[in-house]
Design a protein around this motif. Structure first.
Motif, PDB file in Angstrom:
ATOM      1  N   SER A   1      36.905  34.623  35.190  1.00 25.88           N
ATOM      2  CA  SER A   1      35.915  34.249  34.188  1.00 25.88           C
ATOM      3  C   SER A   1      35.303  32.882  34.489  1.00 25.88           C
ATOM      4  CB  SER A   1      36.577  34.228  32.814  1.00 25.88           C
ATOM      5  OG  SER A   1      35.667  33.798  31.849  1.00 25.88           O
ATOM      6  N   PHE A   2      34.015  32.757  34.176  1.00 26.89           N
ATOM      7  CA  PHE A   2      33.309  31.504  34.417  1.00 26.89           C
ATOM      8  C   PHE A   2      33.084  30.711  33.143  1.00 26.89           C
ATOM      9  CE2 PHE A   2      32.388  33.522  38.379  1.00 26.89           C
ATOM     10  CZ  PHE A   2      32.329  32.463  39.261  1.00 26.89           C
ATOM     11  N   SER A   3      33.692  31.091  32.060  1.00 27.41           N
ATOM     12  CA  SER A   3      33.552  30.316  30.831  1.00 27.41           C
ATOM     13  C   SER A   3      34.874  30.328  30.090  1.00 27.41           C
ATOM     14  CB  SER A   3      32.442  30.896  29.954  1.00 27.41           C
ATOM     15  OG  SER A   3      32.747  32.218  29.585  1.00 27.41           O
ATOM     16  N   SER A   4      35.005  29.402  29.163  1.00 26.69           N
ATOM     17  CA  SER A   4      36.221  29.368  28.361  1.00 26.69           C
ATOM     18  C   SER A   4      36.328  30.663  27.574  1.00 26.69           C
ATOM     19  CB  SER A   4      36.181  28.177  27.405  1.00 26.69           C
ATOM     20  OG  SER A   4      36.144  26.983  28.151  1.00 26.69           O
ATOM     21  N   ASP A   5      37.542  31.057  27.272  1.00 25.63           N
ATOM     22  CA  ASP A   5      37.754  32.335  26.604  1.00 25.63           C
ATOM     23  C   ASP A   5      37.248  32.383  25.175  1.00 25.63           C
ATOM     24  OD1 ASP A   5      38.917  33.345  28.871  1.00 25.63           O
ATOM     25  OD2 ASP A   5      40.950  32.824  28.249  1.00 25.63           O
ATOM     26  N   ALA A   6      37.284  31.265  24.476  1.00 28.36           N
ATOM     27  CA  ALA A   6      36.895  31.250  23.063  1.00 28.36           C
ATOM     28  C   ALA A   6      35.392  31.439  22.913  1.00 28.36           C
ATOM     29  CB  ALA A   6      37.317  29.939  22.425  1.00 28.36           C
ATOM     30  N   LYS A   7      35.002  32.256  21.946  1.00 29.23           N
ATOM     31  CA  LYS A   7      33.593  32.458  21.619  1.00 29.23           C
ATOM     32  C   LYS A   7      33.206  31.464  20.533  1.00 29.23           C
ATOM     33  CE  LYS A   7      32.922  36.153  24.141  1.00 29.23           C
ATOM     34  NZ  LYS A   7      32.108  36.142  25.285  1.00 29.23           N
TER      35      LYS A   7
ATOM     36  N   GLU B   1      28.629  38.298  53.864  1.00 31.49           N
ATOM     37  CA  GLU B   1      27.657  39.058  53.065  1.00 31.49           C
ATOM     38  C   GLU B   1      27.887  38.822  51.571  1.00 31.49           C
ATOM     39  OE1 GLU B   1      26.403  43.686  52.233  1.00 31.49           O
ATOM     40  OE2 GLU B   1      27.221  43.150  54.198  1.00 31.49           O
ATOM     41  N   GLU B   2      29.132  38.818  51.163  1.00 35.43           N
ATOM     42  CA  GLU B   2      29.425  38.613  49.737  1.00 35.43           C
ATOM     43  C   GLU B   2      29.141  37.172  49.315  1.00 35.43           C
ATOM     44  OE1 GLU B   2      29.618  39.785  46.176  1.00 35.43           O
ATOM     45  OE2 GLU B   2      29.919  41.241  47.762  1.00 35.43           O
ATOM     46  N   THR B   3      29.372  36.205  50.189  1.00 32.65           N
ATOM     47  CA  THR B   3      29.026  34.824  49.828  1.00 32.65           C
ATOM     48  C   THR B   3      27.508  34.677  49.721  1.00 32.65           C
ATOM     49  OG1 THR B   3      29.159  34.041  52.118  1.00 32.65           O
ATOM     50  CG2 THR B   3      31.119  33.756  50.745  1.00 32.65           C
TER      51      THR B   3
ATOM     52  N   TYR C   1      32.654  37.100  42.654  1.00 36.57           N
ATOM     53  CA  TYR C   1      33.822  36.230  42.793  1.00 36.57           C
ATOM     54  C   TYR C   1      35.084  37.062  43.035  1.00 36.57           C
ATOM     55  CZ  TYR C   1      36.410  31.938  41.720  1.00 36.57           C
ATOM     56  OH  TYR C   1      37.200  30.821  41.788  1.00 36.57           O
ATOM     57  N   LYS C   2      35.221  38.152  42.300  1.00 34.23           N
ATOM     58  CA  LYS C   2      36.392  39.026  42.466  1.00 34.23           C
ATOM     59  C   LYS C   2      36.388  39.701  43.840  1.00 34.23           C
ATOM     60  CE  LYS C   2      37.074  39.851  37.565  1.00 34.23           C
ATOM     61  NZ  LYS C   2      36.931  40.776  36.444  1.00 34.23           N
ATOM     62  N   LYS C   3      35.213  40.108  44.318  1.00 32.45           N
ATOM     63  CA  LYS C   3      35.127  40.706  45.655  1.00 32.45           C
ATOM     64  C   LYS C   3      35.534  39.695  46.720  1.00 32.45           C
ATOM     65  CE  LYS C   3      31.442  43.998  44.649  1.00 32.45           C
ATOM     66  NZ  LYS C   3      30.026  44.335  44.900  1.00 32.45           N
TER      67      LYS C   3
ATOM     68  N   TYR D   1      35.354  25.440  48.011  1.00 33.61           N
ATOM     69  CA  TYR D   1      34.013  25.784  47.529  1.00 33.61           C
ATOM     70  C   TYR D   1      34.079  26.581  46.233  1.00 33.61           C
ATOM     71  CZ  TYR D   1      31.120  24.014  51.301  1.00 33.61           C
ATOM     72  OH  TYR D   1      30.446  23.189  52.157  1.00 33.61           O
ATOM     73  N   LEU D   2      34.958  27.571  46.181  1.00 32.58           N
ATOM     74  CA  LEU D   2      35.051  28.405  44.987  1.00 32.58           C
ATOM     75  C   LEU D   2      35.492  27.605  43.765  1.00 32.58           C
ATOM     76  CD1 LEU D   2      36.616  31.672  46.440  1.00 32.58           C
ATOM     77  CD2 LEU D   2      34.223  31.259  45.817  1.00 32.58           C
ATOM     78  N   VAL D   3      36.445  26.723  43.947  1.00 28.27           N
ATOM     79  CA  VAL D   3      36.914  25.899  42.824  1.00 28.27           C
ATOM     80  C   VAL D   3      35.780  25.009  42.320  1.00 28.27           C
ATOM     81  CG1 VAL D   3      38.456  24.006  42.171  1.00 28.27           C
ATOM     82  CG2 VAL D   3      39.361  25.965  43.414  1.00 28.27           C
ATOM     83  N   ARG D   4      35.051  24.398  43.243  1.00 31.46           N
ATOM     84  CA  ARG D   4      33.948  23.524  42.843  1.00 31.46           C
ATOM     85  C   ARG D   4      32.845  24.305  42.144  1.00 31.46           C
ATOM     86  NH1 ARG D   4      32.441  20.271  48.063  1.00 31.46           N
ATOM     87  NH2 ARG D   4      30.830  19.432  46.708  1.00 31.46           N
ATOM     88  N   LEU D   5      32.506  25.488  42.662  1.00 32.62           N
ATOM     89  CA  LEU D   5      31.492  26.313  42.014  1.00 32.62           C
ATOM     90  C   LEU D   5      31.925  26.730  40.617  1.00 32.62           C
ATOM     91  CD1 LEU D   5      30.325  28.657  44.912  1.00 32.62           C
ATOM     92  CD2 LEU D   5      28.926  26.998  43.682  1.00 32.62           C
TER      93      LEU D   5
END
Length: 126
Positions: A7-13, A51-53, A86-88, A107-111
């Motif tokens: 996930s790219f956002s906090s879980d709470a809505k 390709e996925e990146t 990201y999952k791929k 790179y992934l952590v920073r993104l």
């Protein structure tokens, strides 16, 4: 931030989920960092990973464009696409050499950190 989480956002809505996007992306340090990471993303020995990146970088650009234009539906769609890409990448990185995996991880952590900060600021979280 763990690059393993999908996930790219906090879980709470928040209640602001129905409001328009109110962030100045051109002045946002995190958006600048994402742009820099897109332009400097390395190539790897695994063609499928490259390709996925490329897909990930394209989706990140679309994410920034959607925010800049205030397109909430477009932003939400790109977040879903970012999570899929990201999952791929997480699956493809299992075959990398240790040094390549470490570079990819940085790179992934920073993104992910920068996207999460932007999402949290859009949603009114601190």
């Amino acid at each position: 931030m763990s690059p393993v989480s999908g996930s790219f956002s906090s879980d709470a809505k928040t209640e602001s989920d129905n409001k328009s996007i109110s962030i100045n992306i051109t002045e946002n340090v995190n958006a600048s960092e994402i742009t820099n990471l897109i332009s400097s993303f390395p190539k790897f020995s695994n063609p499928a990973l490259n390709e996925e990146t490329s897909n990930l970088k394209y989706t990140l650009q679309n994410y920034l464009y959607a925010i800049e234009s205030g397109n909430k539906a477009g932003k939400n769609k790109t977040i879903r696409n970012l999570e899929k890409s990201y999952k791929k990448i997480q699956k493809l990185r299992k075959n990398l050499k240790k040094d390549e995996d470490e570079v990819l991880n940085r790179y992934l952590v920073r993104l992910k950190t920068n996207v999460t900060v932007i999402e949290d600021s859009i949603n009114g979280k601190k």
